[in-house]
Design an enzyme around this catalytic site. Structure first.
Site, PDB file in Angstrom:
ATOM      1  N   GLY A   7     -21.275 -19.454  41.354  1.00 33.45           N
ATOM      2  CA  GLY A   7     -20.678 -20.585  41.778  1.00 33.45           C
ATOM      3  C   GLY A   7     -21.172 -21.495  42.095  1.00 33.45           C
ATOM      4  O   GLY A   7     -20.796 -22.675  40.944  1.00 33.45           O
ATOM      5  N   ASP A  61     -27.501 -17.523  52.971  1.00 33.78           N
ATOM      6  CA  ASP A  61     -26.646 -16.279  51.716  1.00 33.78           C
ATOM      7  C   ASP A  61     -27.933 -15.235  52.608  1.00 33.78           C
ATOM      8  O   ASP A  61     -27.952 -14.284  52.247  1.00 33.78           O
ATOM      9  CB  ASP A  61     -27.606 -16.752  50.653  1.00 33.78           C
TER      10      ASP A  61
HETATM   11  C1  S3P Z   1     -25.875 -22.931  46.700  1.00 34.85           C
HETATM   12  C2  S3P Z   1     -25.614 -23.451  47.855  1.00 34.85           C
HETATM   13  C3  S3P Z   1     -24.856 -22.242  49.118  1.00 34.85           C
HETATM   14  C4  S3P Z   1     -25.350 -20.343  48.303  1.00 34.85           C
HETATM   15  C5  S3P Z   1     -25.085 -20.738  47.163  1.00 34.85           C
HETATM   16  C6  S3P Z   1     -26.347 -21.540  46.277  1.00 34.85           C
HETATM   17  C7  S3P Z   1     -26.049 -24.034  45.530  1.00 34.85           C
HETATM   18  O1  S3P Z   1     -23.309 -22.186  48.454  1.00 34.85           O
HETATM   19  O2  S3P Z   1     -24.228 -19.973  49.213  1.00 34.85           O
HETATM   20  O3  S3P Z   1     -25.637 -18.940  47.147  1.00 34.85           O
HETATM   21  O4  S3P Z   1     -27.644 -23.528  45.199  1.00 34.85           O
HETATM   22  O5  S3P Z   1     -25.742 -25.139  46.156  1.00 34.85           O
HETATM   23  P1  S3P Z   1     -22.359 -23.266  49.200  1.00 34.85           P
HETATM   24  O6  S3P Z   1     -22.258 -24.628  48.750  1.00 34.85           O
HETATM   25  O7  S3P Z   1     -21.175 -22.300  48.575  1.00 34.85           O
HETATM   26  O8  S3P Z   1     -22.500 -23.105  50.820  1.00 34.85           O
END
Ligand code: S3P
Length: 449
Positions: A101, A326
């Site tokens: 993601g 996380d």
């Molecule tokens: C992350 C942001 C978080 C986290 C992901 C890494 C990042 O997600 O859960 O593992 O590197 O910006 P969200 O932006 O959906 O909270």
């Protein structure tokens, strides 16, 4: 590769005391950002300590597709020859971000203000996750997105030929959304302003400054107001990636719940936007010493000494959620091994991670004999005390590395072994997990091994 190859069933058994040093790999969030900002700088960026997990390797491949030269020089040591802000080429093929993601959302951001088109996809987990949270603000810059129902991948982004700067209040606590907007703002003229009501991990702000962007952060009544001046020339950097506190959480929590354990985990981040789990563990009664505080790669770090501890359940303050988002899966394992009840509120973002993590943890813990209560935004775990979790079940991991590692850690302290249906996603963030845990004395094996 998660979600593409054969599943790897794994089992963890009650283990003797964990001992030794856990050298956890580089931070995933910082690794993605080092590659992306390196690709947007003019000249050669050198990165040391890069996490060579599949998520980050997929981002490296994507940066090549946009025209940057990305080369591994030695294990953990990488060179990125950037093309400059606004210098991205149009990729010749679909960009596959695998399980990540962070990868897909940040990359959508950094190409959305260039006059190019790119199509993104990912594995079965990523294709279920919402992209509208990123494409909504990118539309304000002038970019267009064409995806599946509900803003799902595969999705094509048509970058804005004449981007305008934006002022955007991020509606949910999300560093990925904040970062996507900032990266898009790099190639818009004038000032892009991002406002977050709750602080989230600030690696993008720190690294943008390091690469020479003009960026200010102000705490106001509205929240954290981040102002970025567009179209800078980013200067290549040497980036030393610190170790990942979210990966460190697994050996740390294992040592806390396996009787007699005493381990050291060097170089764990003390960045307040990443630190919530450690504060919570100390409140639960964890015996953790924070030694030798210093700076590494621009982040505050300390060496941790962690010993088995009799823990008690607590109410985790809601305001802390973003700084440990996380870590709730592994915290719920620790909570199961504590005396009393642990209440985790304000955690609905967990429902849109690599899996619905509230559901995945609740179902797996129940199968292991732990009583759990769940609401849309809440997870409550009724602890069974040290050695009290029956175990003896197989948890479904839903292509989610943190769910897999959490249940394997539980198996080290439960009465009967705990299995996971698929440990292959662990390679996305913590490719050396099995060897590292075995080195501490943890009994974790693959089926048939
Ligand atoms: C992350 C942001 C978080 C986290 C992901 C890494 C990042 O997600 O859960 O593992 O590197 O910006 P969200 O932006 O959906 O909270």
């Amino acid at each position: 590769m998660s979600g593409h190859g054969e599943p790897i069933p794994m089992t963890a058994r009650k283990s003797g005391p964990l001992k030794g040093v856990a050298d956890v790999p580089g931070d995933k969030s910082i690794s993605h950002r080092a590659l992306i900002l390196g690709a947007m700088a003019v000249g050669e960026t050198r990165v040391t300590g890069l996490l060579e997990g599949q998520d980050v390797l997929d981002t490296a491949k994507a940066m090549r597709a946009f025209g940057a030269e990305v080369t591994q020089l030695a294990p953990g040591e990488w060179s990125v020859r950037g093309v400059g802000v606004g210098g991205f080429a149009e990729p010749a093929a679909v960009i596959d971000c695998g399980n990540s993601g962070t990868g897909v959302r940040l990359i959508m951001g950094c190409m959305a203000t260039s006059p190019i088109t790119a199509t993104f996809t990912g594995d079965a987990s990523l294709r279920k996750r919402p992209m509208g949270r990123v494409t909504d603000p990118l539309a304000l810059f002038g970019a267009r997105a064409y995806g599946r129902q509900g803003g799902r991948l595969p999705m094509t982004i048509v970058g804005a030929a004449e981007p305008v700067p934006v002022r955007y209040t991020v509606p949910m606590p999300s560093a990925q959304v904040k970062s996507a907007v900032l990266l898009a703002g790099l190639n818009a003229p004038g000032q892009t302003v991002v406002i977050e009501k709750e602080p989230t991990r600030d690696h993008s702000e720190r690294m943008l400054r390091g690469f020479g962007a003009e960026i200010t952060v102000e705490d106001t009544d509205e929240g954290r107001v981040i102002t970025l001046t567009g179209q800078p020339e980013l200067k290549p950097q040497s980036v030393a990636v610190p170790r990942d506190p979210s990966s460190a959480a697994f050996p740390v929590c294992a040592a806390l719940i396996v009787e007699g354990s005493d381990i050291r985990v060097p170089g764990v981040s003390q960045n307040p936007t990443r630190y919530g789990l450690y504060t919570t563990l100390v409140e639960m009664g964890a015996d953790i010493a924070f030694e030798n505080p210093r700076e590494e790669g621009g982040e505050p770090v300390a060496d941790l000494r962690v010993r088995f501890s009799a823990l008690k359940g607590i109410e985790v303050p809601e305001a802390r959620a973003a700084s440990m988002i996380d870590e709730y899966p592994i915290l719920s394992v620790v909570a199961a091994c504590a005396e009393g009840t642990t209440v985790m509120r304000g955690v609905k973002e967990l429902r849109v991670k690599e899996s619905d993590r509230i559901d995945a943890m609740a179902r797996g813990l129940e199968a292991c004999g732990v009583r759990v209560e769940e609401e849309e935004d809440v997870l409550i775990v009724h602890g069974m005390g040290p050695g009290g979790v029956p175990g003896g079940a197989t948890a479904k991991t839903h292509i989610d590395h943190r769910i897999a590692m959490s249940f394997l850690v539980l198996g080290l302290a439960a009465q009967k072994p705990v299995s996971v249906d698929d440990g292959s996603p662990i390679a996305t963030s913590f490719p050396v997990f099995e060897g590292l845990m075995a080195g501490l004395g943890a009994e974790i094996v693959r089926a048939g091994a």
